[in-house]
Design a protein around this motif. Sequence first.
Motif, mmCIF file in Angstrom:
data_model
loop_
_atom_site.group_PDB
_atom_site.id
_atom_site.type_symbol
_atom_site.label_atom_id
_atom_site.label_comp_id
_atom_site.label_asym_id
_atom_site.label_seq_id
_atom_site.Cartn_x
_atom_site.Cartn_y
_atom_site.Cartn_z
ATOM 1 N N THR A 339 0.850 -1.260 0.054
ATOM 2 C CA THR A 339 -0.172 -0.018 0.102
ATOM 3 C C THR A 339 0.836 1.367 0.051
ATOM 4 O O THR A 339 0.445 2.173 -0.739
ATOM 5 C CB THR A 339 -0.724 -0.087 1.306
ATOM 6 N N TYR A 343 0.663 4.022 -2.573
ATOM 7 C CA TYR A 343 0.261 5.651 -2.035
ATOM 8 C C TYR A 343 1.092 6.470 -2.755
ATOM 9 O O TYR A 343 0.522 7.618 -3.380
ATOM 10 C CB TYR A 343 0.198 5.424 -0.623
ATOM 11 N N GLU A 359 -3.705 8.152 6.013
ATOM 12 C CA GLU A 359 -4.185 6.906 6.470
ATOM 13 C C GLU A 359 -5.466 6.462 5.912
ATOM 14 O O GLU A 359 -5.987 5.267 5.551
ATOM 15 C CB GLU A 359 -4.249 6.792 7.962
ATOM 16 N N VAL A 360 -6.205 7.632 5.503
ATOM 17 C CA VAL A 360 -7.611 7.762 4.927
ATOM 18 C C VAL A 360 -7.057 7.370 3.422
ATOM 19 O O VAL A 360 -8.112 6.225 2.945
ATOM 20 C CB VAL A 360 -8.096 8.974 4.843
ATOM 21 N N GLU A 362 -4.828 5.348 2.514
ATOM 22 C CA GLU A 362 -4.084 4.147 2.442
ATOM 23 C C GLU A 362 -5.324 3.022 2.443
ATOM 24 O O GLU A 362 -5.185 2.178 1.939
ATOM 25 C CB GLU A 362 -3.085 3.912 3.540
ATOM 26 N N LYS A 363 -6.198 3.489 3.446
ATOM 27 C CA LYS A 363 -6.976 2.519 3.537
ATOM 28 C C LYS A 363 -7.892 2.169 2.346
ATOM 29 O O LYS A 363 -8.419 0.895 2.010
ATOM 30 C CB LYS A 363 -8.062 2.895 4.794
ATOM 31 N N ASP A 366 -6.004 -0.103 -0.022
ATOM 32 C CA ASP A 366 -6.048 -1.443 0.636
ATOM 33 C C ASP A 366 -7.302 -2.168 0.081
ATOM 34 O O ASP A 366 -7.516 -3.392 -0.618
ATOM 35 C CB ASP A 366 -6.066 -1.423 2.098
ATOM 36 N N GLU A 367 -8.715 -1.472 0.139
ATOM 37 C CA GLU A 367 -9.665 -1.951 -0.035
ATOM 38 C C GLU A 367 -10.225 -2.063 -1.525
ATOM 39 O O GLU A 367 -11.276 -2.570 -1.897
ATOM 40 C CB GLU A 367 -11.013 -1.199 0.665
ATOM 41 N N ASN A 413 -16.157 7.616 10.184
ATOM 42 C CA ASN A 413 -15.202 6.840 9.659
ATOM 43 C C ASN A 413 -15.961 5.678 8.686
ATOM 44 O O ASN A 413 -17.096 5.650 8.764
ATOM 45 C CB ASN A 413 -14.380 6.075 10.491
ATOM 46 N N SER A 414 -15.103 4.928 8.126
ATOM 47 C CA SER A 414 -15.800 4.189 6.901
ATOM 48 C C SER A 414 -16.828 3.296 7.598
ATOM 49 O O SER A 414 -17.727 2.787 7.220
ATOM 50 C CB SER A 414 -14.902 3.190 6.187
ATOM 51 N N GLU A 415 -16.253 2.770 8.749
ATOM 52 C CA GLU A 415 -17.446 1.625 9.494
ATOM 53 C C GLU A 415 -18.479 2.457 10.248
ATOM 54 O O GLU A 415 -19.509 1.789 9.783
ATOM 55 C CB GLU A 415 -16.547 0.920 10.870
ATOM 56 N N LEU A 454 -16.186 3.949 2.122
ATOM 57 C CA LEU A 454 -14.648 4.325 1.933
ATOM 58 C C LEU A 454 -14.434 5.972 1.475
ATOM 59 O O LEU A 454 -13.853 6.663 1.985
ATOM 60 C CB LEU A 454 -13.782 3.503 1.379
#
Length: 478
Positions: A339, A343, A359-360, A362-363, A366-367, A413-415, A454
Amino acid sequence: MTNIRTRFAPSPTGLLHIGGARTALFNFLLAKKEPDGAFILRVDDTDMERSKPEYERGIMEDLRSLGLDWDEGPDKGGDYPYRQSERAHIYNEVFDSLRKNASVYPCFCSEERLDALRKDQAAAGAAPRYDGLCRHLARTEIDARIAKGEKPCWRFAMPDKTILFHDEIRGDLSFSPESIGDFVAVRGDGCPTYIFTSPIDDHYMKITHIIRGDEHIPNTARQQALLDRLDWPAPVYAHIPMILSQDRQKLSKRTGSVPIRRYMDDGLSPEALSAYLSTLSWTSPELLLNIFKESRDARELLLKMAGLFSFENVSRSSPVHDEAHLIYWQKESIKKQGTDKVYWQLVKAEPRFGVLPPEVLEKIIDESVSEFYTLPMLTDALLPLVERPLVPRLSEPWAEALSEVLAGVEHWNSESVNNALRSFMKGRGLKGKEFFHPLRLALTGRESGAPLPLLMAALGREETAKRAGHGKTDLSRP
Ligand code: GLU
């Protein structure tokens, strides 16, 4: 023991395609199996009309991008001229020696006669073959016709015996005298043909192994006859099976062959391409996956593959070009990069991504990489993060209610966004598509893309609300 010397000999009449790239790869691998092996690039540009310097440059660039660097070639110096167009004196010398011992003869047959001959042979179910009409013309007739200005081509007189050669993949091959006619060595305009020049070059360039497509097998029989006549040793031959299209046709532009350059422009990595090419008749994906994962870059992968390369493992049956397999390797390749690297590449490709918290982003990377598995795809999928869509606000009857729910999400946040979206959708009895499609359109201007929660998390609460058309100002309306 002599060192291995292989060559890739493209005709610069077009871009490098899958088939040529695989031939180059196998030649490279065999040469690099040994520390002193040499991989040579020779440019087969005897066809002056169709050969173009820009194709030569293009093929070289593409080979280099794949990591298939050559040890000797037109731009590298070495002991020889490496373009056939610069080697006429060599062909002339060999031609003269063949002429002296009557191994070549002038042929005055017209195109019309040769066409009619081919048609008759096809009608009789026979292979096309020159019938030797001009083979025994009297010296006086030859001189008279040349004096009259006729420009004959020159044919090589094939021997009246079976031609034998060994192929590392096919075993022993033999061609009876009836199967192959006298081939044209030098055309009427004085240009030598590929069949004639290629074995001469291979001999003088001390090529030890010739790996090429099996469509060349009949040419090999002719070339072997020429080598026999010149009393030159035969190289090791390995004819690799032709790559087929999905509908099992010869792979061509029409049936889905794609220039290597287009794959690279589309963002496929050289590593993924080399891995894929090597599976077309050679390694099994399982074996390859191990060395693929262990290699840090394309070059290391190539050298590891070279260590394993052997003709024994080259299959005799035709492989089928399947982009799904190429994509498989690309996904492995982007996964392997990690990642962090992706990035940085992403921010380099689109500096506006740099404003998002790493970090946002990168997440999201990743997904999303399994769906958007190249840099251009990923850049495009994430572009809505930095570009507001030009679409009307969300006008669904539930739009206002949703904005209130979103305004109430505690930790953005995404969750938490995902949970809020799902429970809202369920509570309203909306189907996935009815809900997500208009929402995605309003937020991103796209029909599809990276996972919405996301993207929303990355956009932030305010921006999401603005795009949905119910930003703070809207919400504060009475
Ligand atoms: N120029 C030939 C081709 O592109 C080379 C074939 C060979 O390797 O001898 O097909």
